[in-house]
Design a protein around this motif. Structure first.
Motif, short mmCIF file in Angstrom:
data_model
loop_
_atom_site.label_atom_id
_atom_site.label_comp_id
_atom_site.label_asym_id
_atom_site.label_seq_id
_atom_site.Cartn_x
_atom_site.Cartn_y
_atom_site.Cartn_z
N GLU A 89 0.84 -1.20 0.00
CA GLU A 89 0.00 0.00 0.00
C GLU A 89 0.88 1.25 0.00
O GLU A 89 1.86 1.33 0.74
CB GLU A 89 -0.91 0.03 1.23
CG GLU A 89 -1.85 -1.16 1.34
CD GLU A 89 -2.94 -1.14 0.29
OE1 GLU A 89 -3.18 -0.07 -0.30
OE2 GLU A 89 -3.55 -2.20 0.07
N ASP A 90 0.53 2.19 -0.85
CA ASP A 90 1.28 3.44 -0.94
C ASP A 90 0.35 4.58 -0.60
O ASP A 90 -0.72 4.74 -1.21
CB ASP A 90 1.85 3.60 -2.35
CG ASP A 90 2.60 4.91 -2.51
OD1 ASP A 90 3.24 5.35 -1.54
OD2 ASP A 90 2.55 5.49 -3.62
N TRP A 91 0.72 5.36 0.37
CA TRP A 91 -0.02 6.60 0.69
C TRP A 91 0.70 7.75 0.02
O TRP A 91 1.93 7.85 0.09
CB TRP A 91 -0.03 6.80 2.21
CG TRP A 91 -0.72 8.07 2.64
CD1 TRP A 91 -2.04 8.24 2.93
CD2 TRP A 91 -0.09 9.34 2.83
NE1 TRP A 91 -2.29 9.54 3.29
CE2 TRP A 91 -1.10 10.25 3.23
CE3 TRP A 91 1.20 9.82 2.69
CZ2 TRP A 91 -0.86 11.59 3.50
CZ3 TRP A 91 1.46 11.17 2.95
CH2 TRP A 91 0.43 12.03 3.36
N TYR A 92 -0.04 8.59 -0.67
CA TYR A 92 0.61 9.68 -1.37
C TYR A 92 -0.19 10.97 -1.21
O TYR A 92 -1.38 10.96 -0.87
CB TYR A 92 0.79 9.37 -2.86
CG TYR A 92 -0.51 9.21 -3.62
CD1 TYR A 92 -1.11 10.30 -4.23
CD2 TYR A 92 -1.15 7.97 -3.71
CE1 TYR A 92 -2.30 10.18 -4.92
CE2 TYR A 92 -2.35 7.84 -4.39
CZ TYR A 92 -2.91 8.94 -4.99
OH TYR A 92 -4.11 8.80 -5.66
N SER A 93 0.49 12.08 -1.47
CA SER A 93 -0.17 13.39 -1.43
C SER A 93 0.23 14.18 -2.66
O SER A 93 1.24 13.89 -3.30
CB SER A 93 0.22 14.15 -0.16
OG SER A 93 1.62 14.41 -0.16
N ALA A 94 -0.58 15.15 -3.00
CA ALA A 94 -0.28 16.06 -4.11
C ALA A 94 -0.37 17.49 -3.63
O ALA A 94 -1.18 17.82 -2.76
CB ALA A 94 -1.27 15.82 -5.25
#
Length: 357
Positions: free
Chosen positions: A193-198
């Motif tokens: 699982e990858d948590w990302y933000s922009a």
């Protein structure tokens, strides 16, 4: 006797998500009690059909899977000068050859859009256009509308390979000459699982929060893929054209080593090439070698997972040959790590499999 061409392919994928399930995660399977990552056979076949090997190498001999052949016929008739009402009437007549049509919404006119996808060959599309032109000119409907358009065999290589089902017209179904397994990792593998933000480019300096938050799953591993070709059936599906069958097998061999499902490709840039391809031909009963990986390959193997997977595959092949006699008349191997064989060797070997079909 029937000639079979079999492929055993090992391909290493980087962190990627080429084939997603309904929750957007990499598809999975369980083998030998161990979780594996999986690429569905359907996604692989689409990747093969969309590959440069097929699109360029077999141009003019590929089918189209669509619900919209009636809509395309209608557009063509109008572009050629037919009135909208007449074009719609004819398109409805021809579209029904391939499938039942979608029921119109209340208050709307019937549209020539099918309820199910039809795999349409270039010849059938041409016959449909010719029929539409005749109907528009005032000729009566043929007694056998379906027989005027549909074919049991022609020059569509992808339909000959992967088959089709017309639910309303089973007489025009085509049995697949190429069986494609689900590719699974040779070793235990789980999705990560990858948590990302922009960041918002116009964000005020004092606002330090992210403009977007999200989650994304991916996985990696060495995948085993098994493919079996009934060369005799392939030739029959192509109306006896052995040269076209050979050309199709060249494209198939090329694509199996280089094509991949394209899910999330822009996010991961996965463009893997097969590290190992074993091609076999002969008249013996086909067999896959998935049993080589029922016991998951050790990811900590001293020579790495790729070499361990190749060795397990070779060992299983030898054991089956010892127990059941040799399951092929001839074979070729491309082993990238050892510098053994080339893709060109595999392609030429595959094309030659139709000689005895």
């Amino acid at each position: 006797m029937t000639t079979f061409l079999q492929f055993h392919v090992l391909t290493t994928y980087p962190p990627s998500n080429p084939n997603r399930d309904d929750q957007g995660r990499p598809k999975q399977a369980t083998l030998g009690g161990a979780p594996r990552l999986r690429l569905s056979s359907q996604s692989i076949k689409r990747a093969l059909r969309e590959s440069p090997a097929f699109q360029a190498g077999l141009a003019g001999n590929l089918g189209v899977r669509t619900k919209r052949i009636g809509e395309e016929i209608e557009k063509k008739l109008i572009a050629d000068g037919a009135g909208a009402e007449a074009a719609r009437k004819v398109a409805l007549q021809v579209a029904k050859v391939f499938s039942k049509l979608e029921a119109p919404a209340k208050g709307e006119a019937e549209k020539p859009k099918a309820t199910t996808l039809a795999f349409v060959s270039p010849d059938e599309w041409r016959f449909a256009d010719e029929l539409a032109a005749k109907l528009l000119a005032g000729e009566p409907e043929p007694k056998d509308m379906k027989g005027t358009v549909l074919r049991r065999a022609d020059g569509a290589v992808d339909i000959a390979m992967f088959g089709r089902m017309l639910a309303d017209d089973p007489d025009f179904n085509r049995e697949a000459a190429v069986q494609v397994g689900h590719a699974i990792t040779t070793h235990q593998a789980l999705a990560e699982e990858d948590w990302y933000s922009a960041v918002d480019d116009l964000n005020k300096a004092e606002d330090t929060g992210a403009g977007h938050l999200g989650e994304h799953a991916f996985g990696s591993g060495v995948y085993y893929l098994y493919v079996c070709v009934n060369c005799d059936l392939l030739v029959r599906n192509l109306a006896g054209d052995k040269d076209l069958a050979a050309k199709g097998l060249e494209a198939l061999a090329q694509a199996l080593a280089t094509a991949t499902p394209r899910g999330k490709q822009n996010s991961h840039a996965h463009h893997p090439r097969a590290c190992y391809v074993r091609a076999e031909k002969g008249s013996a009963q086909p067999r896959d070698l998935t049993g080589a990986f029922f016991r998951a390959v050790d990811l900590k193997h001293k020579d790495g997972a790729e070499r361990a997977s190749i060795d397990a595959l070779d060992q299983m092949c030898a054991k089956i040959n010892d127990a059941y006699d040799i399951a092929y008349d001839d074979f070729r191997v491309m082993d990238v790590m050892l510098g053994q064989g080339t893709l060109a060797d595999i392609v030429a070997f595959a094309a030659g499999a139709v000689a005895d079909a």
